[in-house]
Design a protein around this motif. Sequence first.
Motif, mmCIF file in Angstrom:
data_model
loop_
_atom_site.group_PDB
_atom_site.id
_atom_site.type_symbol
_atom_site.label_atom_id
_atom_site.label_comp_id
_atom_site.label_asym_id
_atom_site.label_seq_id
_atom_site.Cartn_x
_atom_site.Cartn_y
_atom_site.Cartn_z
ATOM 1 N N CYS A 22 1.215 -1.299 -0.267
ATOM 2 C CA CYS A 22 0.236 -0.281 -0.026
ATOM 3 C C CYS A 22 0.689 1.197 0.587
ATOM 4 O O CYS A 22 1.746 1.212 0.646
ATOM 5 N N ALA A 23 1.363 2.314 -1.303
ATOM 6 C CA ALA A 23 1.824 3.214 -1.309
ATOM 7 C C ALA A 23 0.502 4.353 -0.936
ATOM 8 O O ALA A 23 -0.253 4.234 -1.098
ATOM 9 N N ALA A 24 1.664 5.628 0.360
ATOM 10 C CA ALA A 24 1.085 6.176 0.810
ATOM 11 C C ALA A 24 1.535 7.854 0.470
ATOM 12 O O ALA A 24 2.296 7.731 -0.102
ATOM 13 N N SER A 25 0.497 8.972 -0.103
ATOM 14 C CA SER A 25 0.936 10.076 -0.299
ATOM 15 C C SER A 25 0.754 10.727 0.814
ATOM 16 O O SER A 25 0.168 10.506 1.564
ATOM 17 N N GLY A 26 1.484 11.906 0.445
ATOM 18 C CA GLY A 26 1.570 12.996 1.767
ATOM 19 C C GLY A 26 2.329 12.590 2.911
ATOM 20 O O GLY A 26 3.122 11.843 3.003
ATOM 21 N N PHE A 29 2.763 10.615 6.658
ATOM 22 C CA PHE A 29 2.569 9.159 7.119
ATOM 23 C C PHE A 29 2.484 8.866 8.288
ATOM 24 O O PHE A 29 1.783 8.122 8.759
ATOM 25 N N SER A 30 3.703 9.285 8.937
ATOM 26 C CA SER A 30 3.622 8.744 9.817
ATOM 27 C C SER A 30 2.593 8.688 10.721
ATOM 28 O O SER A 30 3.276 8.775 11.853
ATOM 29 N N SER A 31 2.197 9.734 10.761
ATOM 30 C CA SER A 31 1.402 10.224 11.594
ATOM 31 C C SER A 31 0.132 9.394 12.285
ATOM 32 O O SER A 31 -0.663 9.574 12.916
ATOM 33 N N TYR A 32 -0.032 7.883 11.097
ATOM 34 C CA TYR A 32 -1.086 7.295 11.081
ATOM 35 C C TYR A 32 -1.331 5.906 11.439
ATOM 36 O O TYR A 32 0.092 5.541 10.931
ATOM 37 N N GLY A 33 -1.615 5.426 12.058
ATOM 38 C CA GLY A 33 -2.061 4.293 12.318
ATOM 39 C C GLY A 33 -2.671 3.708 10.695
ATOM 40 O O GLY A 33 -3.471 4.040 10.755
ATOM 41 N N MET A 34 -1.843 2.212 10.662
ATOM 42 C CA MET A 34 -2.641 1.766 9.495
ATOM 43 C C MET A 34 -2.812 0.543 9.639
ATOM 44 O O MET A 34 -3.173 -0.356 10.745
ATOM 45 N N GLY A 35 -3.440 0.389 8.617
ATOM 46 C CA GLY A 35 -5.022 -1.247 8.843
ATOM 47 C C GLY A 35 -4.841 -1.292 7.866
ATOM 48 O O GLY A 35 -5.015 -1.180 6.702
ATOM 49 N N MET A 78 5.046 3.264 2.715
ATOM 50 C CA MET A 78 4.862 2.101 2.225
ATOM 51 C C MET A 78 4.014 1.344 3.829
ATOM 52 O O MET A 78 4.588 1.330 5.147
ATOM 53 N N VAL A 79 3.070 0.300 3.328
ATOM 54 C CA VAL A 79 2.771 -0.573 4.237
ATOM 55 C C VAL A 79 2.347 -1.862 3.467
ATOM 56 O O VAL A 79 2.034 -1.642 2.436
ATOM 57 N N TYR A 80 2.722 -2.085 3.833
ATOM 58 C CA TYR A 80 2.674 -3.965 3.675
ATOM 59 C C TYR A 80 2.092 -5.357 4.466
ATOM 60 O O TYR A 80 1.477 -5.068 5.775
ATOM 61 N N LEU A 81 1.110 -6.808 3.893
ATOM 62 C CA LEU A 81 0.849 -7.121 4.422
ATOM 63 C C LEU A 81 1.226 -8.608 3.953
ATOM 64 O O LEU A 81 1.210 -9.293 2.405
ATOM 65 N N GLN A 82 1.893 -9.271 4.452
ATOM 66 C CA GLN A 82 2.649 -10.978 3.540
ATOM 67 C C GLN A 82 1.646 -11.984 4.252
ATOM 68 O O GLN A 82 1.431 -11.759 6.080
ATOM 69 N N MET A 83 1.077 -12.766 2.981
ATOM 70 C CA MET A 83 0.348 -14.321 3.528
ATOM 71 C C MET A 83 0.756 -14.820 3.339
ATOM 72 O O MET A 83 0.713 -15.426 2.012
ATOM 73 N N ASN A 84 0.598 -15.645 4.398
ATOM 74 C CA ASN A 84 0.816 -17.209 4.170
ATOM 75 C C ASN A 84 0.533 -18.482 4.234
ATOM 76 O O ASN A 84 -0.688 -17.914 4.995
ATOM 77 N N SER A 85 0.673 -19.029 3.826
ATOM 78 C CA SER A 85 -0.811 -20.275 3.898
ATOM 79 C C SER A 85 -1.978 -20.189 3.546
ATOM 80 O O SER A 85 -2.713 -20.145 4.974
#
Length: 123
Positions: A22-26, A29-35, A78-85
């Motif tokens: 997930c690419a964020a503009s602005g 960014f570090s002021s926000y929790g991400m989900g 950037m925020v990432y979600l690694q999905m395994n199994s």
Amino acid sequence: QVQLVESGGGLVQAGGSLRLSCAASGRTFSSYGMGWFRQAPGKDREFVAAISRGGGSTSYADSVKGRFTISRDNAKNMVYLQMNSLKPEDTAVYYCAATTNYLGTIVRTYDYWGQGTQVTVSS
């Protein structure tokens, strides 16, 4: 104001892995929790994972705990979600979202949303 763009979705067999980005503009960014949230056809949008502003704390839905990992890189917005199994029941549109709340798990507490990326897991 934060704009979010997800990528990395696709079709994968059960047991496989995918990494969502997930690419964020602005500059704030570090002021926000991400989900990360997901929504399957005919179902409500549900919480998947969250990460605090600095990345030091995370929270996961029970259904993905031990299989998914959320991370962020504030230098790259950037925020990432690694999905395994992966399982067929993980099939959904996955959304990245930003919140001013700490480790928010509720949809309505998030202020900004991406357009979503489709993840399909075949059995």
